[in-house]
Design an enzyme around this catalytic site. Structure first.
Site, PDB file in Angstrom:
ATOM      1  N   HIS A 199       0.850  -1.190   0.000  1.00 41.68           N
ATOM      2  CA  HIS A 199       0.000   0.000   0.000  1.00 41.68           C
ATOM      3  C   HIS A 199       0.886   1.241   0.000  1.00 41.68           C
ATOM      4  CE1 HIS A 199      -3.881  -1.948   0.664  1.00 41.68           C
ATOM      5  NE2 HIS A 199      -3.243  -2.796   1.443  1.00 41.68           N
TER       6      HIS A 199
ATOM      7  N   CYS B  39      -0.365   2.542  -4.260  1.00 45.81           N
ATOM      8  CA  CYS B  39      -1.152   3.728  -4.596  1.00 45.81           C
ATOM      9  C   CYS B  39      -0.276   4.971  -4.501  1.00 45.81           C
ATOM     10  CB  CYS B  39      -2.329   3.865  -3.644  1.00 45.81           C
ATOM     11  SG  CYS B  39      -3.569   2.572  -3.797  1.00 45.81           S
TER      12      CYS B  39
END
Length: 729
Positions: free
Chosen positions: A363, A404
């Site tokens: 992430h 991301c």
């Protein structure tokens, strides 16, 4: 054969040597010339020894330190070719030890400010015709910032006149110019061919070709080199090593895909011939043995794919997977790691001649990527280590980053003058995407209720499974990955893959970093019988892989992919009125509710900071003498709360996510220890608790506050109110 040598007495010189009968051409040539063999009439197969050394006379200043041979010509009376009556001319390059006035040279370096003022090297003399000797040589042109080939002309070989630079290369393979060269004249066309050592911007060397009608000017280069360096693993093995660092920065069943990505990358590297002891793996390693895993001790990165966990060696697991250990491994700093049962202490021991590949699947958020333990990894910390190891811990480094907002880890930070080529799954402002998720096409088998991979990651991994990596370049692989990650440039369930750093490295083959051993689907034989899962076994050949690579592919935003097991549980548990279905729905609602509550708290805190700044500005305006009364009721200019919370401040395009990293990040490091700071992330977490893999998305809001000049203490005060307000949700 004349060659330069260096004796054990530190007394360099020029030797003359004719090889033995195993060489082609030289013995016959030497026998034909007899006593005129360039070496005092010695037999053709013997080592003649030194024929010329540095000049030790005090008055001489040209080659008093060392001497090296550059060109030997046999020139006859016509000075236009070779003859039995010719004389051997040796043109040398020398080093100056002490000099008051230039002496002993036939061609001196240029004056200060001239293109060849630094040095001249590599002289080659071409007898173009009667009384027409041409000396081609090269130097470093400081004004152009590249190597340049120049020309001098002479009628007798003693008196030379420089005509100036004639060739400087172009772009791509010779973007930094041209050095060592060989000029020959074609007897039929009378054109001159220059074979030269092309120097790329990243110092990669190849052989280029340029052609001139008269050998003086109008040199036309071929657009590509005519000879590239050999593939890794062929010549030079043992001189240059490949190293790799693979890390999955998450844990938990919902993050199955990150550990599957890394395990797949490990298999790609092994299959490519990268040595096992040159690959370092960091991952929490909880998914293969997770209670929800229907295939214990196995991981699959694609529907109908092989077990990628088999044979995987994990060097750092559990809580040892943290930012501090990652940076220590990358820096080769063994002393910075506490060795334990979950950390074996292995680090990158690469040197200045080695290639390093780093793959990170996790992430991310603006300026940070996650870790399963401890603080986040911030972009400036990672870049600091990368820069410090340039030219020391690697010759070239390639980084693939799945996260991301992963573009924010390099945007405005990674310089172009170090040999690093980085690609990211997304730009600095968007999500990356999970794929092979339940309910999508293609879908994992029904028993695997989670996403198996990430769109960017499986794009490069499956490309590596099938492509000829010795032929495919880094740029070509990036283009294939970008096409697939963007869903054929529709960006419907897709992202904008990015490149950063020294883009000229894109001409290098992928095999330079992933290995050049046998590639392709057949190489998956090591996975063993029974390694295939799901109902698509019969459709798991190369053609189905090709369809996955080129056709539309279901994908889920990275942060939502964590919820895939919860959504799948709701779908799986039968009728809406069943007890199991109700339990699954409650679990999903709780997860969604927790996310909504966090978003609301951050929005309220940021809004309170903005309101406080506006109120303070109004009070300041009212207290100033002569302030117009009409303006007392108007809010002074300050960024709107919505922009601070979810937008990007004006003028930030192409810049790092934050100007003052100490304002944003939770730790600084010195002497291998972490020290808390009074910073935005710390101010929030000190009141509201640690940000999880979803909450890290708010680093953009915290960075905006820093860039707007807000102090961390202001956020801490607002957070104390926002996180204790029972009505916030």
């Amino acid at each position: 054969m004349w060659h330069s040598g260096h004796s054990t007495e530190d007394d360099p010189g020029v030797d003359a040597l004719f090889p033995g009968s195993g060489s082609v051409g030289w013995p016959a040539l030497a026998a034909e010339h007899g006593g005129r063999d360039g070496g005092e009439g010695r037999p053709a197969t013997s080592d003649v020894g030194r024929v010329l050394g540095p000049n030790a006379e005090a008055w001489w200043s040209f080659d008093t330190r060392h001497i090296s041979v550059s060109d030997v010509q046999i020139l006859g009376d016509s000075q236009g070719g070779r003859s039995d009556a010719g004389v051997y001319w040796m043109f040398t390059a020398g080093g100056i030890e002490t000099s008051d006035e230039p002496s002993g040279t036939v061609l001196p370096v240029g004056q200060s400010g001239e293109w060849d003022a630094h040095f001249i090297a590599g002289p080659q003399v071409v007898a173009a015709g009667p009384n027409d000797l041409r000396m081609y040589y090269y130097s470093w042109d400081e004004g152009l910032g590249r190597f340049v080939i120049g020309l001098a002309r002479s009628e007798d070989g003693f008196r030379w006149k420089k005509t100036g630079p004639i060739f400087q290369g172009g772009e791509g393979h010779d973007a930094a110019g041209a050095t060592a060269h060989c000029v020959v004249q074609d007897l039929d066309s009378r054109a001159f061919f220059m074979f030269y050592e092309a120097v790329a911007a990243d110092n990669t060397r190849s052989i280029g070709l340029a052609v001139s009608p008269d050998g003086l000017g109008d040199w036309q280069r071929t657009p590509d080199p005519i000879l590239r360096s050999g593939r890794r693993g062929r010549l030079g093995r043992g001189v240059r090593e490949n190293w790799a660092l693979l890390i999955a920065g998450s844990n938990g069943w919902g993050n199955y895909r990150h550990q599957a990505d890394v395990a797949h990358a490990y298999q790609v590297l092994l299959r490519g011939g990268i040595k096992e002891d040159r690959i370092i793996v960091m991952m929490f390693d909880d998914v293969a043995r997770h209670p929800m895993n229907p295939h214990p001790n196995k991981l699959f990165n694609a529907p109908g794919g092989p077990d990628v966990y088999q044979g995987l060696r994990v060097d750092y697991s559990g809580t040892a997977v943290n930012a501090l250990n990652f940076l220590a491994v990358l820096a080769g700093n063994r002393s910075g790691i506490e060795i334990s049962s979950i950390a074996n202490g292995r680090v990158l021991e690469s040197g200045p001649q080695d290639h390093v590949f780093v793959y990170y699947s996790d992430h991310g958020a603006p300026g940070i990527v996650g870790m399963p333990s401890g603080p986040f990894l911030f972009a400036d910390q990672w870049l600091s280590v990368i820069k410090s190891r340039s030219g020391v811990g690697y010759e070239h480094m390639v980084i693939y980053l799945e996260a991301c907002e992963s573009g924010s880890m390099f945007e405005g930070l990674l310089p172009e003058d170090i040999s690093v080529f980085a690609t990211t799954a997304a730009n600095a402002r968007e999500s990356s995407w999970g794929t092979y998720c339940p309910g999508q096409s293609p879908s994992p088998p029904p028993e695997l209720l989670t996403c198996l991979g990430d769109l960017y990651s499986v794009a490069w991994l499956e490309d590596a499974d099938e492509a000829n990596l010795s032929v495919e370049t880094l740029k070509e692989q990036f283009q294939a990955v970008r096409l697939r990650t963007s869903q054929n440039f529709t960006y419907q369930q897709g992202s904008h893959a990015q490149r950063f750093g020294q883009l000229s490295m894109g001409t290098q083959s992928v095999a330079e970093y992933l290995g050049d051993a046998e590639q392709g689907p057949a190489a998956w034989g090591h996975a063993g019988a029974g390694a295939w899962v799901g109902a698509q076994v019969a459709d798991a050949g190369a053609e189905s892989s090709r369809r996955r690579r080129l056709g539309p592919q279901g994908a889920v935003p990275q942060r939502d992919a964590d919820l895939a097991p919860l959504y799948a549980a709701v779908w799986r548990e039968g009728p809406a009125n069943s007890a199991k279905r109700a339990e699954a729905e409650r679990a999903l609602a709780a997860a969604l509710g927790a996310r909504a509550a966090l978003d609301a708290r951050v929005a309220r805190a940021v809004g309170a900071v903005a309101d406080g700044r506006r109120s303070a500005a109004r009070r300041g305006a009212a207290g100033r003498k002569g302030a117009p009364s009409a303006g007392l009721g108007a809010a002074p200019a300050f960024y709107a709360p919505d922009l601070l919370y979810a937008g990007e401040l004006p003028g930030r395009e192409g810049r790092p996510v934050v100007d003052d990293w100490d304002c944003l990040r939770t730790i600084v490091m010195s002497n291998d220890k972490m020290h808390p700071l009074q910073d935005m992330v710390g101010a929030w977490e000190g009141v509201c608790g640690a940000l999880d893999q979803y909450g890290m998305r708010h680093s953009r809001a915290f960075a905006n506050l820093c860039n707007a000049g807000v102090r961390p203490a202001e956020l801490g005060t607002a957070a104390a109110l926002a996180c204790t307000d029972a009505d916030v949700a």
